[in-house]
Design an enzyme around this catalytic site. Structure first.
Site, PDB file in Angstrom:
ATOM      1  N   ASP A   1       0.793  -1.240   0.000  1.00 27.50           N
ATOM      2  CA  ASP A   1       0.000   0.000   0.000  1.00 27.50           C
ATOM      3  C   ASP A   1       0.828   1.295   0.000  1.00 27.50           C
ATOM      4  O   ASP A   1       0.516   2.244   0.729  1.00 27.50           O
ATOM      5  CB  ASP A   1      -0.956   0.020   1.204  1.00 27.50           C
ATOM      6  CG  ASP A   1      -1.978  -1.111   1.167  1.00 27.50           C
ATOM      7  OD1 ASP A   1      -1.842  -2.002   0.305  1.00 27.50           O
ATOM      8  OD2 ASP A   1      -2.900  -1.116   1.988  1.00 27.50           O
TER       9      ASP A   1
ATOM     10  N   HIS B   1     -10.500   0.937  -2.934  1.00 27.40           N
ATOM     11  CA  HIS B   1     -11.865   1.047  -2.407  1.00 27.40           C
ATOM     12  C   HIS B   1     -12.838   1.684  -3.400  1.00 27.40           C
ATOM     13  O   HIS B   1     -12.481   2.636  -4.099  1.00 27.40           O
ATOM     14  CB  HIS B   1     -11.869   1.892  -1.139  1.00 27.40           C
ATOM     15  CG  HIS B   1     -11.136   1.298   0.028  1.00 27.40           C
ATOM     16  ND1 HIS B   1     -11.239  -0.021   0.392  1.00 27.40           N
ATOM     17  CD2 HIS B   1     -10.285   1.858   0.934  1.00 27.40           C
ATOM     18  CE1 HIS B   1     -10.503  -0.247   1.462  1.00 27.40           C
ATOM     19  NE2 HIS B   1      -9.896   0.869   1.809  1.00 27.40           N
TER      20      HIS B   1
ATOM     21  N   HIS C   1     -10.341   7.145   1.380  1.00 29.53           N
ATOM     22  CA  HIS C   1      -8.950   7.001   0.930  1.00 29.53           C
ATOM     23  C   HIS C   1      -8.879   5.912  -0.143  1.00 29.53           C
ATOM     24  O   HIS C   1      -9.724   5.010  -0.175  1.00 29.53           O
ATOM     25  CB  HIS C   1      -8.032   6.636   2.108  1.00 29.53           C
ATOM     26  CG  HIS C   1      -8.385   5.317   2.744  1.00 29.53           C
ATOM     27  ND1 HIS C   1      -9.392   5.200   3.688  1.00 29.53           N
ATOM     28  CD2 HIS C   1      -7.910   4.070   2.548  1.00 29.53           C
ATOM     29  CE1 HIS C   1      -9.499   3.943   4.059  1.00 29.53           C
ATOM     30  NE2 HIS C   1      -8.619   3.213   3.362  1.00 29.53           N
TER      31      HIS C   1
ATOM     32  N   LYS D   1      -7.052  -4.921  -3.068  1.00 34.80           N
ATOM     33  CA  LYS D   1      -7.892  -5.435  -1.969  1.00 34.80           C
ATOM     34  C   LYS D   1      -8.801  -4.323  -1.478  1.00 34.80           C
ATOM     35  O   LYS D   1      -8.549  -3.141  -1.734  1.00 34.80           O
ATOM     36  CB  LYS D   1      -6.996  -5.906  -0.809  1.00 34.80           C
ATOM     37  CG  LYS D   1      -6.206  -4.757  -0.222  1.00 34.80           C
ATOM     38  CD  LYS D   1      -5.127  -5.231   0.728  1.00 34.80           C
ATOM     39  CE  LYS D   1      -4.240  -4.098   1.158  1.00 34.80           C
ATOM     40  NZ  LYS D   1      -4.945  -2.966   1.804  1.00 34.80           N
TER      41      LYS D   1
ATOM     42  N   CYS E   1      -2.133  -2.583   7.517  1.00 31.77           N
ATOM     43  CA  CYS E   1      -2.039  -3.530   6.410  1.00 31.77           C
ATOM     44  C   CYS E   1      -0.749  -4.350   6.397  1.00 31.77           C
ATOM     45  O   CYS E   1      -0.763  -5.501   5.966  1.00 31.77           O
ATOM     46  CB  CYS E   1      -2.281  -2.808   5.094  1.00 31.77           C
ATOM     47  SG  CYS E   1      -4.021  -2.295   4.957  1.00 31.77           S
TER      48      CYS E   1
HETATM   49  C1  VGL Z   1      -4.760   0.861   5.662  1.00 30.12           C
HETATM   50  C2  VGL Z   1      -6.198   1.971   7.069  1.00 30.12           C
HETATM   51  C3  VGL Z   1      -7.229   1.807   6.179  1.00 30.12           C
HETATM   52  C4  VGL Z   1      -3.374   0.377   5.370  1.00 30.12           C
HETATM   53  C5  VGL Z   1      -5.787   0.676   4.750  1.00 30.12           C
HETATM   54  O1  VGL Z   1      -3.016   0.237   4.185  1.00 30.12           O
HETATM   55  O2  VGL Z   1      -2.619   0.123   6.340  1.00 30.12           O
HETATM   56  N1  VGL Z   1      -4.978   1.496   6.814  1.00 30.12           N
HETATM   57  N2  VGL Z   1      -7.010   1.162   5.020  1.00 30.12           N
HETATM   58 ZN    ZN Z   2      -8.444   1.182   3.439  1.00 29.49          ZN
END
Ligand code: VGL
Ligand code: ZN
Length: 204
Positions: free
Chosen positions: A13, A57, A74, A99, A149
């Site tokens: 991510d 998302h 986000h 994801k 994540c």
């Molecule tokens: C994540 C919060 C919400 C991450 C993803 O990638 O760690 N954190 N969505």
């Molecule tokens: Zn997220």
């Protein structure tokens, strides 16, 4: 000694929305990029698999405050915030996993995603299947965020029987509570993950 002969690198991510200026910025999230870059080069040189995961998302995702969730919107599909950070040099052979595309389910772990090597085309192949196809035995993890994540992906990897190395200076956390990242690192270690103290110094 360094032995990545059965390893894959997973970059979690490293997207604009998780970097400074993004909608869910991890403090100093972009500072890990030079470390990540070195590991990308290392794995590329050794012709080992590289996987980049992305939070992906829909705009009404359940984890968003607008839907009663904990996070600001986000990594919404087809926005700049969802793209990988532009200073990352992504190897052409790299695999991509997305994801969090089911509006009703949050998915922190890359193992909950699917392979999407062609932009806009989601396959049904899971990360576990991809790793098995490459006979991967251990994963090296870096990226964002340590306490969400990265943590979830590492714990799933360990549950599935992979070895896991966490590149300590290649991860950064959200730290909703100031010690969240430390706690997550300790938890991953307690489940068998190896914390790689300094970049490119792997193993004892
Ligand atoms: C994540 C919060 C919400 C991450 C993803 O990638 O760690 N954190 N969505
Ligand atoms: Zn997220």
């Amino acid at each position: 000694m360094l032995d990545i002969s059965r390893a894959a690198l997973i970059v979690v991510d490293l997207q604009n929305d998780f970097c400074p200026g993004g909608s869910l910025a991890v403090p100093h999230g972009d500072q890990i990029i030079p470390v990540v870059q070195q590991y990308l080069a290392l794995f590329e040189t050794h012709q080992r698999p590289v996987i980049l995961t992305r939070d992906f998302h829909p705009k009404d995702h359940i984890s968003f405050k607008s839907q009663g969730g904990p996070w600001p919107a986000h990594c919404v599909q087809e926005t700049i915030g969802c793209e990988l950070h532009p200073s990352l040099r992504v190897p052409p052979q790299a695999h991509h996993v997305v994801k969090g595309f089911n509006p009703a389910v949050d998915a922190y772990s890359g193992f909950e995603g699917v392979v999407s090597d062609t932009p806009g085309h989601l396959t049904t192949m899971t990360l576990h299947q991809l790793l098995q196809a490459h006979e991967v035995a251990e994963v090296y993890l870096c990226g964002l965020a340590t306490d969400y994540c990265v943590r979830a992906t590492a714990l799933d990897a360990l549950s599935l029987g992979y070895g896991a190395g966490i590149i300590a200076d290649g991860v950064k956390g959200v730290n909703v509570e100031p010690t969240d990242s430390e706690r997550a690192l300790r938890e991953m270690a307690s489940q068998g993950a190896v914390l790689l103290e300094s970049h490119l110094r792997i193993g004892p």
